[in-house]
Design an enzyme around this catalytic site. Structure first.
Site, PDB file in Angstrom:
ATOM      1  N   LYS A  70      -9.505 -15.335  25.754  1.00 41.49           N
ATOM      2  CA  LYS A  70     -10.145 -15.664  24.477  1.00 41.49           C
ATOM      3  C   LYS A  70      -9.567 -14.883  23.289  1.00 41.49           C
ATOM      4  CE  LYS A  70     -14.577 -17.468  26.133  1.00 41.49           C
ATOM      5  NZ  LYS A  70     -16.030 -17.235  26.294  1.00 41.49           N
TER       6      LYS A  70
ATOM      7  N   THR B 160     -14.513  -5.278  31.476  1.00 38.18           N
ATOM      8  CA  THR B 160     -14.410  -5.162  32.933  1.00 38.18           C
ATOM      9  C   THR B 160     -12.975  -4.831  33.342  1.00 38.18           C
ATOM     10  OG1 THR B 160     -16.055  -6.939  32.999  1.00 38.18           O
ATOM     11  CG2 THR B 160     -15.041  -6.316  35.083  1.00 38.18           C
TER      12      THR B 160
ATOM     13  N   ASP C  10     -12.661 -12.021  28.304  1.00 38.18           N
ATOM     14  CA  ASP C  10     -13.580 -12.191  27.181  1.00 38.18           C
ATOM     15  C   ASP C  10     -13.555 -10.899  26.357  1.00 38.18           C
ATOM     16  OD1 ASP C  10     -15.574 -13.029  25.497  1.00 38.18           O
ATOM     17  OD2 ASP C  10     -17.116 -13.216  27.012  1.00 38.18           O
ATOM     18  N   SER C  11     -14.486  -9.992  26.577  1.00 45.20           N
ATOM     19  CA  SER C  11     -14.441  -8.713  25.849  1.00 45.20           C
ATOM     20  C   SER C  11     -13.349  -7.802  26.413  1.00 45.20           C
ATOM     21  CB  SER C  11     -15.790  -8.001  25.937  1.00 45.20           C
ATOM     22  OG  SER C  11     -15.950  -7.402  27.209  1.00 45.20           O
ATOM     23  N   GLY C  12     -12.973  -8.039  27.657  1.00 43.08           N
ATOM     24  CA  GLY C  12     -11.954  -7.217  28.301  1.00 43.08           C
ATOM     25  C   GLY C  12     -12.487  -5.916  28.880  1.00 43.08           C
TER      26      GLY C  12
ATOM     27  N   ARG D 194     -18.930 -24.026  39.378  1.00 38.83           N
ATOM     28  CA  ARG D 194     -17.638 -23.410  39.738  1.00 38.83           C
ATOM     29  C   ARG D 194     -16.695 -24.429  40.360  1.00 38.83           C
ATOM     30  NH1 ARG D 194     -17.954 -17.723  39.347  1.00 38.83           N
ATOM     31  NH2 ARG D 194     -19.961 -16.798  39.883  1.00 38.83           N
TER      32      ARG D 194
ATOM     33  N   ASP E  33     -18.477 -20.085  36.057  1.00 35.86           N
ATOM     34  CA  ASP E  33     -19.843 -20.540  36.329  1.00 35.86           C
ATOM     35  C   ASP E  33     -20.757 -20.407  35.127  1.00 35.86           C
ATOM     36  OD1 ASP E  33     -19.947 -17.597  36.465  1.00 35.86           O
ATOM     37  OD2 ASP E  33     -22.005 -17.916  37.129  1.00 35.86           O
TER      38      ASP E  33
HETATM   39  P1  IMP Z   1     -15.427  -9.295  29.916  1.00 32.96           P
HETATM   40  O1  IMP Z   1     -15.543  -8.007  30.659  1.00 32.96           O
HETATM   41  O2  IMP Z   1     -16.313  -9.390  28.709  1.00 32.96           O
HETATM   42  O3  IMP Z   1     -13.979  -9.671  29.587  1.00 32.96           O
HETATM   43  O4  IMP Z   1     -16.049 -10.402  30.872  1.00 32.96           O
HETATM   44  C1  IMP Z   1     -15.259 -11.239  31.634  1.00 32.96           C
HETATM   45  C2  IMP Z   1     -16.130 -12.005  32.615  1.00 32.96           C
HETATM   46  O5  IMP Z   1     -17.225 -12.645  31.951  1.00 32.96           O
HETATM   47  C3  IMP Z   1     -15.312 -13.106  33.250  1.00 32.96           C
HETATM   48  O6  IMP Z   1     -14.697 -12.668  34.417  1.00 32.96           O
HETATM   49  C4  IMP Z   1     -16.347 -14.183  33.488  1.00 32.96           C
HETATM   50  O7  IMP Z   1     -16.968 -13.997  34.749  1.00 32.96           O
HETATM   51  C5  IMP Z   1     -17.380 -13.978  32.401  1.00 32.96           C
HETATM   52  N1  IMP Z   1     -17.125 -14.901  31.272  1.00 32.96           N
HETATM   53  C6  IMP Z   1     -16.632 -14.620  30.050  1.00 32.96           C
HETATM   54  N2  IMP Z   1     -16.519 -15.711  29.280  1.00 32.96           N
HETATM   55  C7  IMP Z   1     -16.974 -16.749  30.042  1.00 32.96           C
HETATM   56  C8  IMP Z   1     -17.106 -18.180  29.812  1.00 32.96           C
HETATM   57  O8  IMP Z   1     -16.772 -18.750  28.761  1.00 32.96           O
HETATM   58  N3  IMP Z   1     -17.609 -18.895  30.855  1.00 32.96           N
HETATM   59  C9  IMP Z   1     -17.964 -18.356  32.052  1.00 32.96           C
HETATM   60  N4  IMP Z   1     -17.850 -17.024  32.301  1.00 32.96           N
HETATM   61  C10 IMP Z   1     -17.360 -16.231  31.305  1.00 32.96           C
HETATM   62 MG    MG Z   2     -19.470 -15.218  35.685  1.00 36.58          MG
END
Ligand code: IMP
Ligand code: MG
Length: 183
Positions: free
Chosen positions: A140, A116, A112-114, A174, A168
């Site tokens: 995404k 993590t 998503d944002s990347g 899930r 989830d």
């Molecule tokens: P990031 O660090 O913003 O890339 O967050 C990624 C994490 O957010 C993923 O591993 C998911 O657990 C959660 N996440 C992001 N988008 C979704 C979604 O559309 N549905 C469910 N979980 C999401």
């Molecule tokens: Mg999650």
């Protein structure tokens, strides 16, 4: 199995749209397994699943990788006590398997944002693996925080909140064999 609003797994919720049905996911996961097999002709491979979201994807994926490998998991927390992502990632469970000198394939449900992943890559690269790559079921393509490429992507995901196949909503859904957005 269909995913109508009568699907008992949805607990009364309605699916707005099935983004990827079970057959589509299985076909793509098999292709990813073949790509990964070809990408690692030698060396030791450690497939590292990021919990909890990757647990179903990883278990299907490794059965399509036809070479020796090890499996381990890690659990990361990026939020701590704050409401918003702080950008600080802590490992709540650190893999027991030695990372040094191995090809590490980090398996994630969705990018998503990347944020993590970016922090995890820093953390893991400090352990001196032979290589470090990412495999995500969904991407995404809005990951402004992630400078490294995601080498293996299942699907370019729509900008909707998705559930199922590991993903989830408040720990629910899930176990859906498909990926869907909810009403
Ligand atoms: P990031 O660090 O913003 O890339 O967050 C990624 C994490 O957010 C993923 O591993 C998911 O657990 C959660 N996440 C992001 N988008 C979704 C979604 O559309 N549905 C469910 N979980 C999401
Ligand atoms: Mg999650």
């Amino acid at each position: 199995m269909s995913a109508s609003s009568t699907d008992p797994r949805l607990d009364g919720r309605a699916v707005r749209r099935i983004a990827y049905d079970e057959a589509t996911i299985q076909k793509r996961v098999a292709e990813l397994g073949r790509d990964i097999t070809a990408a690692y002709p030698d060396g030791e491979l450690l497939v590292l699943g990021l919990l909890k979201g990757s647990f179903i994807f990883l278990s299907d994926l490794v059965r399509h990788i036809e070479r020796p490998l090890q499996v381990d998991f890690l659990v990361a927390s990026s939020y701590g006590d704050a409401m918003e992502s702080s950008g600080v990632v802590r490992l709540l469970y650190d893999p027991e398997t030695e990372l040094e000198g191995k090809h590490i394939l980090l398996v994630e449900d969705i990018v998503d944002s990347g944020r993590t992943l970016a922090r995890l890559l820093d953390l893991l690269s400090a352990r001196q693996p032979k290589s470090l790559a990412i495999c995500a079921l969904l991407h995404k393509h809005i990951a402004e925080h992630l400078t490294s490429p995601v080498q293996f992507v299942g699907f370019d995901a729509p900008h909707e909140f998705l559930v199922g196949y590991g993903l989830d909503h408040a720990e629910h859904f899930r176990h859906l064999p498909y990926v869907a957005s909810l009403e």
